[in-house]
Scaffold this active site. Structure first.
Site, PDB file in Angstrom:
ATOM      1  N   GLY A   1      31.336  55.577  52.534  1.00  0.00           N
ATOM      2  CA  GLY A   1      29.992  55.831  53.037  1.00  0.00           C
ATOM      3  C   GLY A   1      29.191  54.556  53.190  1.00  0.00           C
TER       4      GLY A   1
ATOM      5  CD  GLU B   1       8.208  61.027  58.865  1.00  0.00           C
ATOM      6  OE1 GLU B   1       7.761  60.257  57.994  1.00  0.00           O
ATOM      7  OE2 GLU B   1       9.421  61.133  59.112  1.00  0.00           O
TER       8      GLU B   1
ATOM      9  CB  ALA C   1      15.781  55.259  51.608  1.00  0.00           C
TER      10      ALA C   1
END
Length: 420
Positions: free
Chosen positions: A8, A167, A315
């Site tokens: 990944g 968003e 993140a």
């Protein structure tokens, strides 16, 4: 040199690979199904034709020029812990250290009909399909002679009131205000609406109440119909059915309502926890498996005193875990002890609309234009490659000034279905 295989190339895997790229004790192989790293927080801007996909992607092989890290393109099929091997669709790799950093995938909660007809937002491919699909529906809408068909073809339902859903709703509402009337003069006022649906009683649930209230206020002023306390239960491609019996005619359902960790065939059942996340100790080691670690969204770590139910799938968590594991693997080679992971929560933010964003800090909150500038700055810094940063900054600035990005292009392989 120890063979380190990282599965990944998202935030977690990439930061680990970078940490070890100059190591003289580790031979790193980064495995990913794509040959590029991409920046997930900006996928929705690709999907709404605001920026180019090339602004947020960067090739792995170019990234690791002049380093010992190698890239292997493939999809994990199974891990073989006893043999210390991973099986991919392109071959078998041996490892001394295996790191699982595959992130998450869209969770449709077992609803096959929604999975078949809804549009997810987890990859570059997803965002390009969304752009094509929405533009195609608008083309159909302006050709239609029936007002009911015009509204159905141009109506958009977004399932999920988290940062991605908010968003998306804000960006699409801005497009409707500034672009649709210019691009589609034939439509006049016959186009549909944007609906934002969430099962909770507020938007941006993980953020502060001030951020939640600001999101509701801004989106409502933009004309978004916010429907809270309701779940999307079914979708046949034309009608969205909600849990309270409401039905919305819409040719587009965007699914931003949940994720689940990617499956790792070969892991023992006792190593898998809630949300299919891999259970790890304070050092991100998968207990009971020699030399196997998991980091980022894919892991569930319950040892951090401030996050006893596991860390949020953000993140910053992935970046910090990747960095620390790189330091820990280097420390082991030097005979030094590993450091336990503790998440440094720097806050969270979400953009709502043009020049409007919210930022929650550990000791404060702010909103509006300054928050939007902070959001812009924070999201440009992690983009790989100077050229990408410069292109993104220029494209953003131009698009916001003109209210007219020029990326509304329907480009797709011959014969590709407009939804799939």
């Amino acid at each position: 040199m120890k063979k380190v295989v990282i599965i990944g190339g998202g935030f977690a895997g990439l930061n680990l690979a970078k940490k070890l790229s100059k190591s003289t004790s580790h031979q790193v192989t980064l495995v990913d199904q794509h040959n590029y790293h991409f920046f997930p927080p900006l996928l929705y801007q690709v999907g709404t034709a605001f920026i180019e996909a090339s602004n947020i992607i960067y090739p792995f092989r170019k990234m690791f020029h002049n380093s010992s890290t190698r890239f292997f393109m493939g999809v994990l099929q199974e891990i073989l812990p006893a043999q210390q091997q991973v099986v991919t669709d392109n071959g078998v790799l041996d490892y001394d250290v295996l790191v699982l950093a595959m992130g998450t995938e869209t969770n449709f909660f077992g609803n096959d009909q929604i999975k078949e007809h809804a549009l997810p937002m987890k990859s570059i491919d997803d965002s390009l399909r969304m752009r094509n699909h929405i533009l195609l529906q608008l083309e159909k809408a302006v050709r239609s002679e029936q007002d009911s068909d015009k509204k159905r073809l141009s109506s958009i339902v977004i399932a999920g009131g988290g940062p991605t859903g908010v968003e998306l709703a804000g960006m699409m509402a801005e497009m409707g205000s500034h672009i649709i009337k210019k691009d589609y003069p034939e439509a006049k006022s016959g186009l549909g609406k944007i609906y934002l649906v969430d099962g909770l009683q507020t938007l941006l649930a993980p953020m502060s109440q001030k951020s939640q209230n600001e999101a509701i206020k801004v989106l409502t002023n933009l004309g978004v119909e916010i429907m809270l306390g309701k779940l999307v239960q079914n979708y046949d491609g034309n009608v969205v059915s909600l849990s309270d019996g409401t039905q919305i005619e819409a040719s587009t359902l965007i699914w931003a309502s949940g994720v689940i960790a990617r499956e790792v065939p070969g892991l023992p059942k006792e190593a898998v926890g809630k949300g299919r996340r891999v259970l790890v100790d304070a050092f991100n080691h998968v207990e009971g498996l020699k030399g196997v670690y998991a980091i980022g969204d894919q892991c569930l770590q319950l040892t951090d005193a401030a996050f006893t139910n596991g860390h949020p799938q953000l993140a910053q968590v992935a970046i910090q875990q990747g960095d620390l594991l790189g330091e820990n693997l280097a420390a082991v080679e030097q005979g030094k002890p590993m450091k336990a992971f503790k998440y440094n929560d720097k806050g969270s933010m979400a953009i709502i609309a043009k020049f409007k964003a919210v930022v929650d800090l550990p000791k404060g909150f702010f909103r509006g234009f300054f928050a939007w500038l902070v959001w812009l700055f924070i999201h440009i810094i992690p983009i790989a490659g100077f050229r990408n940063k410069a292109k993104l900054a220029f494209n953003w600035l131009w698009s916001f000034i003109t209210n007219d990005p020029t990326l509304r292009l329907i480009i797709r392989p011959d014969g590709e279905d407009d939804k799939k």
